[in-house]
Design a protein around this motif. Structure first.
Motif, PDB file in Angstrom:
ATOM      1  N   LEU A   1      -5.586   4.619   0.889  1.00  0.00           N
ATOM      2  CA  LEU A   1      -4.479   3.661   0.902  1.00  0.00           C
ATOM      3  C   LEU A   1      -3.838   3.869   2.374  1.00  0.00           C
ATOM      4  O   LEU A   1      -3.241   3.043   3.005  1.00  0.00           O
ATOM      5  N   THR A   2      -3.795   5.040   2.575  1.00  0.00           N
ATOM      6  CA  THR A   2      -3.382   5.514   4.169  1.00  0.00           C
ATOM      7  C   THR A   2      -4.097   4.698   5.241  1.00  0.00           C
ATOM      8  O   THR A   2      -3.621   4.136   6.091  1.00  0.00           O
TER       9      THR A   2
ATOM     10  N   GLN B   1       1.034   4.276  -3.051  1.00  0.00           N
ATOM     11  CA  GLN B   1       0.725   5.655  -2.541  1.00  0.00           C
ATOM     12  C   GLN B   1       1.559   6.560  -3.612  1.00  0.00           C
ATOM     13  O   GLN B   1       1.302   7.737  -3.982  1.00  0.00           O
ATOM     14  N   ASP B   2       2.929   5.977  -3.992  1.00  0.00           N
ATOM     15  CA  ASP B   2       3.709   6.753  -5.007  1.00  0.00           C
ATOM     16  C   ASP B   2       2.960   7.236  -6.297  1.00  0.00           C
ATOM     17  O   ASP B   2       3.542   8.036  -7.019  1.00  0.00           O
TER      18      ASP B   2
ATOM     19  N   TYR C   1       0.747  -1.196  -0.193  1.00  0.00           N
ATOM     20  CA  TYR C   1       0.097  -0.081   0.044  1.00  0.00           C
ATOM     21  C   TYR C   1       0.947   1.460   0.076  1.00  0.00           C
ATOM     22  O   TYR C   1       0.565   2.220  -0.653  1.00  0.00           O
ATOM     23  N   THR C   2       1.801   1.077   0.640  1.00  0.00           N
ATOM     24  CA  THR C   2       2.892   2.381   0.669  1.00  0.00           C
ATOM     25  C   THR C   2       3.468   2.532  -0.693  1.00  0.00           C
ATOM     26  O   THR C   2       3.724   3.955  -1.258  1.00  0.00           O
TER      27      THR C   2
ATOM     28  N   VAL D   1      -0.553   7.465  -6.916  1.00  0.00           N
ATOM     29  CA  VAL D   1      -1.801   7.776  -6.681  1.00  0.00           C
ATOM     30  C   VAL D   1      -2.308   8.808  -7.714  1.00  0.00           C
ATOM     31  O   VAL D   1      -1.369   9.602  -7.824  1.00  0.00           O
TER      32      VAL D   1
ATOM     33  N   GLU E   1      -7.585   8.515  -3.345  1.00  0.00           N
ATOM     34  CA  GLU E   1      -6.976   7.301  -3.069  1.00  0.00           C
ATOM     35  C   GLU E   1      -5.688   7.101  -2.215  1.00  0.00           C
ATOM     36  O   GLU E   1      -5.573   6.120  -1.882  1.00  0.00           O
ATOM     37  N   PHE E   2      -5.204   8.508  -2.328  1.00  0.00           N
ATOM     38  CA  PHE E   2      -3.943   8.314  -1.120  1.00  0.00           C
ATOM     39  C   PHE E   2      -4.593   8.134   0.335  1.00  0.00           C
ATOM     40  O   PHE E   2      -3.901   7.219   1.066  1.00  0.00           O
ATOM     41  N   ASN E   3      -5.571   8.874   0.729  1.00  0.00           N
ATOM     42  CA  ASN E   3      -6.418   8.815   1.860  1.00  0.00           C
ATOM     43  C   ASN E   3      -6.763   7.179   2.258  1.00  0.00           C
ATOM     44  O   ASN E   3      -6.795   6.624   3.340  1.00  0.00           O
TER      45      ASN E   3
END
Length: 259
Positions: free
Chosen positions: A101-102, A89-90, A85-86, A92, A97-99
């Motif tokens: 995955l966070t 994030q690169d 998932y990290t 997104v 989408e970033f939130n």
């Protein structure tokens, strides 16, 4: 049975007093063992129970160990998911989408924390159960040693007395066969109702053996005449005169001495 009916009253009295002497000797042999057979049986049950409990605890330890392995594998999987998932994030395209995955990363981290907490609890449980297993093993060793000692005691007594008891038991059956059913039934009933098992006793110093109640002189004369079966009005025991008792005791002592 016809031969039994032809016995005189005196012969019946001798036979039933002989039976009493034989049965009393068997009682003595069994009293030597005392509570040992029951003690051995109780110890065997206790040892079996301790073994079963110890095996159950060891089985539970194996299950917990397997559960810890499963939790560790789950932690590794959660860590792999965090990496995935990290990395995602690169690449997104927007904050949503970033939130998202966070949140997935945070969830995986929480799952790792929960698994680590459960592992700590399970390890504490293992330590506690190991202490219980050690205590159970120690107690089992003590009980097993006690059981072995008691069994050797019982075996020694049995080795000394089993031959004599077997012989006397056969003799008891032999003498029972000489006694008419009605008299034998009375004998067995009296024996089972008194603590010392004495259903037939002799006259000693004007009273039935073991009793403080004196027997009237006329009754003593009737007992000595050996013409009928007479019982003690206080205890219900069958009475024989001391001379007959002494003669039968001497006869039985020779029988016992030869064993």
């Amino acid at each position: 049975m016809a031969a039994t009916k032809e016995l005189s009253v005196e012969d019946k009295l001798r036979a039933i007093y002989d039976l009493q002497l034989i049965d009393s000797r068997i009682d003595e042999i069994r009293n030597v063992r005392g509570e040992l057979p029951l003690e051995v049986e109780d110890l065997e049950d206790e040892v079996a129970g301790l073994k079963s409990r110890s095996e159950k605890l060891k089985s539970e330890l194996d299950v917990i160990e397997d559960q810890i392995k499963a939790k560790k594998n789950a932690i590794d999987e959660h860590k792999e998911s965090i990496k995935k998932y990290t990395k995602q994030q690169d690449s997104v395209r927007n904050n949503r989408e970033f939130n998202s995955l966070t949140k997935e990363v945070e969830f995986q981290e929480l799952e790792i924390q929960l698994a680590e907490k459960q592992i700590r609890e399970m390890k504490a449980s293992i330590e506690y159960k190991k202490q219980v297993v050690a205590q159970s093993s120690e107690k089992l060793e003590e009980k097993q040693a006690h059981l072995d000692h008691k069994k050797s005691e019982l075996d020694a007594i049995m080795a000394e007395t089993s031959k004599e008891e077997t012989y006397l038991t056969e003799k008891s059956k032999e003498y029972q066969g000489l006694i008419e059913d009605r008299l034998l039934t009375a004998y067995n009933r009296i024996r089972s109702s008194v603590r010392n098992g004495l259903a037939v006793v002799s006259i000693e110093r004007g009273a039935s053996a073991g009793s403080f109640f004196t027997i009237p002189p006329q009754t003593q004369v009737e007992i000595a005449s050996r013409k009928k079966i007479i019982t003690d009005e206080h205890s219900g025991r069958i009475l024989v005169d001391s001379a007959l008792a002494d003669e039968e005791k001497q006869k039985m002592e020779k029988l016992f001495a030869a064993l």
